[in-house]
Design a protein around this motif. Structure first.
Motif, short mmCIF file in Angstrom:
data_model
loop_
_atom_site.label_atom_id
_atom_site.label_comp_id
_atom_site.label_asym_id
_atom_site.label_seq_id
_atom_site.Cartn_x
_atom_site.Cartn_y
_atom_site.Cartn_z
N ASN A 192 29.24 41.43 39.78
CA ASN A 192 30.29 40.41 39.93
C ASN A 192 30.11 39.55 41.18
OD1 ASN A 192 31.71 40.72 37.57
ND2 ASN A 192 33.11 42.27 38.38
N SER A 193 29.56 40.13 42.25
CA SER A 193 29.31 39.31 43.44
C SER A 193 28.22 38.28 43.16
CB SER A 193 28.91 40.20 44.63
OG SER A 193 27.68 40.85 44.40
N CYS A 243 30.41 38.80 50.63
CA CYS A 243 30.48 40.27 50.62
C CYS A 243 31.71 40.81 51.33
CB CYS A 243 29.20 40.85 51.24
SG CYS A 243 27.74 40.53 50.24
N ASN A 244 32.25 40.05 52.25
CA ASN A 244 33.45 40.48 52.99
C ASN A 244 34.72 39.78 52.50
OD1 ASN A 244 32.42 42.35 55.28
ND2 ASN A 244 31.04 40.60 55.34
N LEU A 245 34.68 39.32 51.27
CA LEU A 245 35.83 38.63 50.70
C LEU A 245 37.02 39.59 50.54
CD1 LEU A 245 36.30 35.72 49.67
CD2 LEU A 245 35.87 36.60 47.36
N GLU A 246 38.20 39.13 50.94
CA GLU A 246 39.41 39.94 50.84
C GLU A 246 40.32 39.39 49.74
OE1 GLU A 246 41.38 40.58 54.59
OE2 GLU A 246 39.48 40.48 55.71
N TRP A 247 41.05 40.29 49.10
CA TRP A 247 41.95 39.87 48.03
C TRP A 247 43.04 38.92 48.54
CZ3 TRP A 247 40.58 39.97 43.30
CH2 TRP A 247 39.78 40.99 42.77
N ASN A 248 43.45 39.11 49.79
CA ASN A 248 44.53 38.24 50.28
C ASN A 248 44.05 36.82 50.60
OD1 ASN A 248 43.15 38.63 52.64
ND2 ASN A 248 44.79 39.61 53.75
N LYS A 251 41.50 46.49 50.06
CA LYS A 251 41.49 45.26 50.86
C LYS A 251 40.38 44.31 50.42
CE LYS A 251 40.83 43.72 55.67
NZ LYS A 251 40.64 44.15 57.07
N TRP A 252 39.21 44.89 50.13
CA TRP A 252 38.02 44.08 49.86
C TRP A 252 37.83 43.86 48.37
CZ3 TRP A 252 36.67 42.74 54.64
CH2 TRP A 252 36.92 43.63 55.68
N VAL A 253 37.30 42.70 48.01
CA VAL A 253 37.06 42.37 46.60
C VAL A 253 35.87 43.17 46.07
CG1 VAL A 253 36.44 40.55 44.97
CG2 VAL A 253 38.05 40.07 46.84
N PHE A 254 34.76 43.12 46.80
CA PHE A 254 33.54 43.78 46.35
C PHE A 254 33.30 45.02 47.22
CE2 PHE A 254 32.88 39.18 45.52
CZ PHE A 254 32.98 39.25 44.13
N LEU A 255 33.59 46.18 46.65
CA LEU A 255 33.49 47.43 47.41
C LEU A 255 32.08 48.00 47.34
CD1 LEU A 255 36.80 49.24 46.39
CD2 LEU A 255 36.30 48.10 48.57
N GLY A 256 31.70 48.67 48.44
CA GLY A 256 30.41 49.34 48.49
C GLY A 256 30.44 50.67 47.77
N ASN A 285 30.89 53.62 48.80
CA ASN A 285 31.91 54.60 49.19
C ASN A 285 33.30 54.21 48.71
OD1 ASN A 285 32.65 52.51 50.88
ND2 ASN A 285 32.25 53.59 52.79
N ASN A 286 33.40 53.07 47.98
CA ASN A 286 34.68 52.59 47.46
C ASN A 286 35.75 52.43 48.53
OD1 ASN A 286 34.05 52.30 44.69
ND2 ASN A 286 34.09 54.52 44.45
N ARG A 287 35.31 52.14 49.74
CA ARG A 287 36.26 51.97 50.84
C ARG A 287 35.92 50.73 51.68
NH1 ARG A 287 35.24 56.36 53.14
NH2 ARG A 287 33.93 55.60 54.84
N ASP A 288 34.64 50.54 51.96
CA ASP A 288 34.19 49.41 52.77
C ASP A 288 33.62 48.31 51.88
OD1 ASP A 288 34.83 50.74 55.18
OD2 ASP A 288 32.94 51.86 55.06
N PRO A 289 33.52 47.08 52.41
CA PRO A 289 32.95 45.99 51.59
C PRO A 289 31.48 46.22 51.31
CG PRO A 289 33.26 45.26 53.85
CD PRO A 289 33.93 46.60 53.75
N ILE A 290 30.99 45.59 50.30
CA ILE A 290 29.61 45.72 49.88
C ILE A 290 28.67 45.18 50.96
CG2 ILE A 290 29.47 43.47 48.75
CD1 ILE A 290 27.96 44.82 46.49
N ASN A 291 27.54 45.83 51.13
CA ASN A 291 26.52 45.38 52.07
C ASN A 291 25.77 44.20 51.46
OD1 ASN A 291 24.07 45.19 53.63
ND2 ASN A 291 24.51 47.22 54.41
N THR A 292 25.43 43.21 52.28
CA THR A 292 24.70 42.04 51.77
C THR A 292 23.36 42.42 51.17
OG1 THR A 292 23.81 41.63 53.98
CG2 THR A 292 25.80 40.42 53.36
N GLU A 293 22.81 43.55 51.61
CA GLU A 293 21.51 43.96 51.09
C GLU A 293 21.59 44.49 49.66
OE1 GLU A 293 18.48 43.39 52.40
OE2 GLU A 293 19.69 42.21 53.79
N SER A 294 22.78 44.87 49.21
CA SER A 294 22.92 45.41 47.85
C SER A 294 22.66 44.34 46.79
CB SER A 294 24.30 46.05 47.66
OG SER A 294 24.45 47.16 48.54
#
Length: 420
Positions: free
Chosen positions: A245-246, A261-266, A315-320, A322-331
């Motif tokens: 999706n990213s 990658c650090n996009l927030e829902w708000n 908080k984050w749209v695209f989760l890494g 661990n389903n807690r932090d945002p996705i890493n750009t390298e993914s």
């Protein structure tokens, strides 16, 4: 046995059985072993070893913990140790306090402990996405090399080796490693974990660690045949949902990798179909400029609604992973490599940032009737005037109305490449 300072000569007056059988009484009392050592038996039946001595004319007292944790023999050994220190003209209380402080400082100075402490302090001062970048770089690129070292044992050669290793893969990250590690060492000096800093903090120091690279533009796909292949590969990607999706979103919305990658829902206004990213999170952080605003096309809304099922509660749209932090750009970049988009010679190399170049190049080609102004195309990428003076007097319009037809035009074009 040895000359004593301010203590009686008679020693070893107690026997083990006396210490063991001593019972509590209505008041605290003492059993003397001589040479300053005595056992204090309290009314609540605790047995505390005390050592009394005179230093520089003043009467002092300290304790050697309690019996039976410390035996009679161990208490006597401790007394001997203290007496020897006193005979050297040193206050044993101060001496052992300093030793304990040195042990604590030495433990805190272990490289991983310093990193943890520094990152916690940094986390209080910087934005979440900036902090996460630092954490990831340490965890992935620095800690594995230095995890078994004390920070005082880390050498320039250690740091250079880490940087040179990363320069091959990601020169931009290598530059960040230098900046972060130098800041870490400055912090360690301030905290007393180091007595000598391997960095001299001069303006030209970086050139000795980082190889000067020729400026090279990000690879971008502009061949329509290859782009169509890329679009379909992304839409049919079978890997991680957030990665797919990213990548789908950046096809339609040319955000910078960090902002994507650090996009927030708000940041997303579904009702008005609008994305608003605070100015301080953009590359150009000039507070005189308005927040970055971008209209959302129907396809982008579809992508976000699909992603919302998986991460709408976070908080984050695209989760890494661990389903807690945002996705890493390298993914997403790794996914592009796995899909085969890593051959620059054939014009088939693409990374997250390259989608911005793809958009900017092709929108010129596709806009045959010049419906969209140069300025609006630049605003889609949040390109700002270089001069701060010009920016200060620039039109503060958010360009949403002008951007809407442009982004619909582009998004429709991308959708036209999808094979049904």
């Amino acid at each position: 046995m040895y000359p004593l300072i301010g203590v009686h000569m008679a020693i070893d007056l107690l026997k083990d059985i006396q210490v063991k059988n001593a019972k509590s009484q209505e008041k605290d009392y003492f059993l003397n072993d001589g040479a300053g050592l005595r056992l204090k038996v309290t009314k609540d039946n605790r047995k505390i070893w005390e050592f009394r001595f005179t230093f520089q004319g003043k009467r002092r007292v300290t304790t050697f913990k309690t019996y039976p944790i410390v035996s009679l023999k161990e208490a006597r050994n401790k007394r001997t140790e203290y007496l020897n220190i006193i005979n050297q003209g040193i206050n044993p209380i101060d001496f052992f306090n300093n030793v304990q402080n040195e042990i604590i400082i030495d433990e805190k100075g272990i490289f991983l402990n310093v990193v943890k402490e520094w990152l916690e302090e940094e986390g209080k001062r910087v934005k979440d996405n900036t902090h996460l970048t630092k954490v990831r770089i340490f965890e992935n690129d620095i800690n594995p090399f230095l995890k078994n070292k004390h920070i005082k044992d880390v050498t320039k050669e250690d740091v250079i080796k880490i940087i040179k290793t990363k320069e091959i893969q990601a020169p931009n990250v290598a530059s960040k490693i230098f900046i972060f590690v130098r800041s870490l060492f400055n912090y360690a000096m301030f905290k007393g974990y180091l007595t000598k800093n391997i960095f001299n903090n001069s303006k030209d120091e970086k050139k000795y660690y980082i190889q000067k690279l020729d400026v090279k533009h990000f690879s971008k796909i502009v061949d329509l045949v290859i782009l169509k292949e890329l679009v379909n590969d992304i839409y049919n990607y079978q890997g991680m949902h957030a990665v797919r999706n990213s990548l789908k979103m950046v096809l339609h919305l040319p955000l910078r990798a960090e902002n994507l990658c650090n996009l927030e829902w708000n940041f997303i206004d579904f009702e008005n179909k609008l994305l608003v990213i605070p100015r301080e999170l953009m590359k150009v952080k000039d507070k005189n400029l308005p927040d970055f605003k971008m209209p959302l096309t129907d396809e982008v809304i579809n992508i976000l609604n699909d992603q919302k099922i998986f991460s709408g509660h976070q908080k984050w749209v695209f989760l890494g992973t661990n389903n807690r932090d945002p996705i890493n750009t390298e993914s997403p970049n790794g996914a592009l490599k796995r899909m085969g988009y890593n051959d620059e010679r054939k014009g088939k190399k693409q990374r997250l940032h390259g989608f911005r170049g793809t958009f900017r190049s092709l929108i010129e080609t596709l806009d045959e009737d010049n419906k969209f102004s140069f300025e609006v195309k630049e605003r889609a990428l949040d390109h700002q005037e270089i001069s701060k003076v010009v920016r200060a007097y620039a039109n503060k319009s958010d360009y949403v109305k002008q951007l809407t037809p442009l982004m619909n035009f582009w998004s429709d074009f991308i959708c036209s490449l999808i094979e049904k």
